[in-house]
Every structure is written in C-alpha cells, then in structure tokens.
Design a protein around this motif. Structure first.
Motif, short mmCIF file in Angstrom:
data_model
loop_
_atom_site.label_atom_id
_atom_site.label_comp_id
_atom_site.label_asym_id
_atom_site.label_seq_id
_atom_site.Cartn_x
_atom_site.Cartn_y
_atom_site.Cartn_z
N PHE A 60 30.83 48.72 51.72
CA PHE A 60 30.50 49.08 50.35
C PHE A 60 29.51 48.10 49.74
O PHE A 60 29.51 46.92 50.06
N GLY A 61 28.70 48.59 48.83
CA GLY A 61 27.76 47.75 48.12
C GLY A 61 28.44 46.94 47.04
O GLY A 61 29.58 47.21 46.65
N MET A 62 27.75 45.95 46.53
CA MET A 62 28.30 45.09 45.50
C MET A 62 28.67 45.88 44.26
O MET A 62 29.72 45.67 43.66
N GLU A 63 27.82 46.84 43.89
CA GLU A 63 28.06 47.58 42.65
C GLU A 63 29.36 48.37 42.71
O GLU A 63 30.12 48.42 41.73
N LEU A 64 29.62 48.99 43.85
CA LEU A 64 30.84 49.77 43.98
C LEU A 64 32.07 48.87 44.00
O LEU A 64 33.08 49.17 43.37
N ASN A 65 31.98 47.75 44.72
CA ASN A 65 33.10 46.80 44.72
C ASN A 65 33.40 46.31 43.30
O ASN A 65 34.56 46.26 42.88
N GLU A 66 32.36 45.98 42.58
CA GLU A 66 32.55 45.49 41.21
C GLU A 66 33.13 46.57 40.32
O GLU A 66 34.03 46.32 39.50
N ALA A 67 32.64 47.80 40.48
CA ALA A 67 33.13 48.90 39.65
C ALA A 67 34.61 49.15 39.89
O ALA A 67 35.38 49.40 38.95
N LEU A 68 35.04 49.08 41.13
CA LEU A 68 36.45 49.28 41.44
C LEU A 68 37.31 48.19 40.82
O LEU A 68 38.38 48.47 40.25
N MET A 69 36.85 46.96 40.92
CA MET A 69 37.63 45.85 40.36
C MET A 69 37.70 45.94 38.85
O MET A 69 38.74 45.66 38.24
N ARG A 70 36.62 46.37 38.25
CA ARG A 70 36.60 46.51 36.79
C ARG A 70 37.45 47.69 36.35
O ARG A 70 38.19 47.61 35.36
N GLN A 71 37.35 48.81 37.07
CA GLN A 71 38.09 50.02 36.72
C GLN A 71 39.59 49.79 36.69
O GLN A 71 40.30 50.25 35.79
N PHE A 72 40.11 49.05 37.69
CA PHE A 72 41.55 48.85 37.80
C PHE A 72 42.00 47.48 37.30
O PHE A 72 43.16 47.11 37.49
N ASP A 73 41.09 46.73 36.69
CA ASP A 73 41.41 45.42 36.11
C ASP A 73 42.02 44.50 37.17
O ASP A 73 43.09 43.93 36.99
N LEU A 74 41.29 44.34 38.28
CA LEU A 74 41.77 43.55 39.41
C LEU A 74 41.22 42.13 39.32
O LEU A 74 40.01 41.93 39.18
N SER A 75 42.10 41.17 39.40
CA SER A 75 41.69 39.77 39.28
C SER A 75 41.76 39.02 40.60
O SER A 75 41.47 37.82 40.66
N ILE A 76 42.15 39.70 41.68
CA ILE A 76 42.25 39.09 43.01
C ILE A 76 41.68 40.05 44.04
O ILE A 76 41.90 41.26 43.95
N LEU A 77 40.95 39.52 45.00
CA LEU A 77 40.45 40.29 46.14
C LEU A 77 41.02 39.67 47.41
O LEU A 77 40.87 38.46 47.64
N VAL A 78 41.70 40.47 48.21
CA VAL A 78 42.19 40.02 49.51
C VAL A 78 41.37 40.73 50.57
O VAL A 78 41.30 41.97 50.59
N THR A 79 40.72 39.98 51.44
CA THR A 79 39.82 40.57 52.41
C THR A 79 39.84 39.79 53.70
O THR A 79 40.38 38.68 53.78
N LYS A 80 39.25 40.36 54.72
CA LYS A 80 38.99 39.66 55.97
C LYS A 80 37.53 39.21 55.98
O LYS A 80 36.70 39.76 55.25
N GLU A 81 37.23 38.22 56.80
CA GLU A 81 35.87 37.71 56.88
C GLU A 81 35.09 38.64 57.80
O GLU A 81 34.95 38.39 58.99
N THR A 82 34.59 39.73 57.23
CA THR A 82 34.02 40.81 58.01
C THR A 82 32.53 40.65 58.27
O THR A 82 31.93 41.51 58.92
#
Length: 261
Positions: A182-204
């Motif tokens: 996913f692009g940065m804009e979509l990642n940011e939009a998802l986090m903003r939409q759901f009011d997410l303050s933490i991202l858990v990810t793998k080093e992909t």
C-alpha cells in the motif's frame, strides 16, 4: 532448455516469474495458495503449482522435474519454507539460489523478536492498533486485552482468511481486507479513519511497502512496533541474482511485466 523451479511467495518472485515468461524460459512456479497462483501470468512457458509442499514433496518435485536450478523467492518471514526448500535441494542435488528481499531501515521503531512479544507489548500500551502482519499469527493477538475493540487486522481478501479472523473473535467492522503493498496515503488514511495510534508490522522492505508504512505512522504520530526478520544465512539481491541467471540460461531477463502487490 531445461525448466526452472521458482518458489514465488513475494512480489519479487512474481516479478521473476514475469521475466521468465517474457524471455520464454520454461518454469514451474510454486505458490503456497491458489490465490498466489492467480497473481502470476497465465499460460505461455509457466506452469503453476499451487498448494503448500513439505520437504518430502519439494524434494520429489525437484527430482521429477529435471530442473536446471531452483530459486527460493519466498517471503523473508517464511523461515520454515526456506528451510524445507534448502533441505530438499540438498537431498535432490538441485542447484538453489536464494533471492533476498532488501531490508529497510527501522530507525525510531520499537523492535520485537516475534508476534508474541508484539502482543505482550500491546498489553503495555493504550490505544488502537493496525495489525499489518498478515493473518498467519493472528491468534497470538487475541492475548491482547480488549483485542476486539483495539485491534484492526489487515489481511488478504480471501474467504478462508476472513472466516478465520471472525472465528477468533475479531469483529467484521475491524477487518481490513486488501491486497498490498500500500502507498503512504492509503496507510495514513486508514490510521486516521480508525483513530489508530499504533502500527504493528513486519520489516517487509521496500518491495513490501515498509517505508510507506513508516511514513504514514510518522505523520499520524503513531508508535511503530516492528517484528524482526528471521536470520538469513546467505542469499542474493535481485540485482545480484539476475546476471547469474542470465548466464546460466543464456537469455536476457528483461523487465517483464508489473505483477502488482
């Protein structure tokens, strides 16, 4: 020309399959799921084998296929698959190349060794989190307090994957079912939409959209918890591997076609 055996569990693997197809190289391309097979070019010189194989199954395939060589382009976190492929190659006497995904910087992130450690850390934090870790270890995150309210898993849009998440108790409204990266804009939009303050990810890595995840989290002032990669013994980058394959095959492996996420 003897065929090539390719284990294509990543975007780079699909790119390599496209290069083989464009160059007319006969290849058997293995994917863990039928969905993975649908992301590959159809027909031509490619033969798709969809479905997980254990070490014995891989060794049998290698012995029967009379392959020129094999390429392991599975995901950097698919450690068991890589071990099985390496062992099967040794048993069958098949020349094996390991395609490594470029590692991206994780400065400013909170590093943990595995999903269980990430779940423990979430229990020490407050706020809601985007789980961009895939669905295989989703059960681990049910150990997070109030996980039904706090966690938003992102996963492939497959019926069996969604069914598994629902059976674990994740509400449908929290499931983000999309094919990445996913692009940065979509990642940011998802986090903003759901009011997410933490991202858990793998080093992909760059191919897996890791820089875009980090930038989106930075813009949202979100903490990033990164699950570290399993150690790799050896391997080659795409830039290092392509000239070797071209020399062995006697063909030019051009750009191929863009294979998507």
């Amino acid at each position: 020309m003897r065929p090539v055996l390719l284990f294509a569990g990543t975007r780079e693997g699909r790119e390599l399959a496209a290069r083989f197809s464009a160059a007319g190289v006969p290849a058997t391309v293995c994917t863990a799921t039928g969905y993975g097979g649908t992301l590959l070019p159809e027909g031509g010189t490619l033969r798709v084998h969809a479905g997980r194989l254990d070490r014995e199954g891989i060794a049998a395939l290698m012995r029967e296929g009379n392959f020129s060589f094999a390429v392991d382009a599975t995901h950097p976190y698919a450690a068991e698959a890589t071990r099985n492929i390496r062992a099967a190659a040794g048993e069958s006497g098949t020349v094996l190349f390991r395609l490594l995904r470029e590692s991206g910087g994780a400065e400013g992130c909170t590093a943990v060794p595995d999903a269980k450690a990430a779940a423990r850390l979430l229990n020490e934090r407050e706020g809601k989190a985007l789980l961009a870790t895939g669905s295989k270890e989703l059960a681990v995150f049910t150990e997070v307090s109030d996980y039904q309210e706090r966690l938003y898993p992102r996963m492939l849009p497959l019926p069996e994957v969604v069914k598994g998440a629902l059976e674990l108790g994740f509400p449908a409204a929290h499931l983000i079912c999309m094919q990445g990266p996913f692009g940065m804009e979509l990642n940011e939009a998802l986090m903003r939409q759901f009011d997410l303050s933490i991202l858990v990810t793998k080093e992909t890595g760059r191919a897996g959209g890791f820089p875009e995840k980090l930038e989106a989290a930075r813009r949202q002032n979100a903490e990033v918890i990164v699950i570290g990669r399993p150690p790799e013994e050896e391997g080659l980058s795409m830039e290092e591997l392509l000239p070797l394959l071209e020399k062995k095959l006697g063909v030019s492996l051009g750009a191929g076609e863009e294979m998507g996420g």
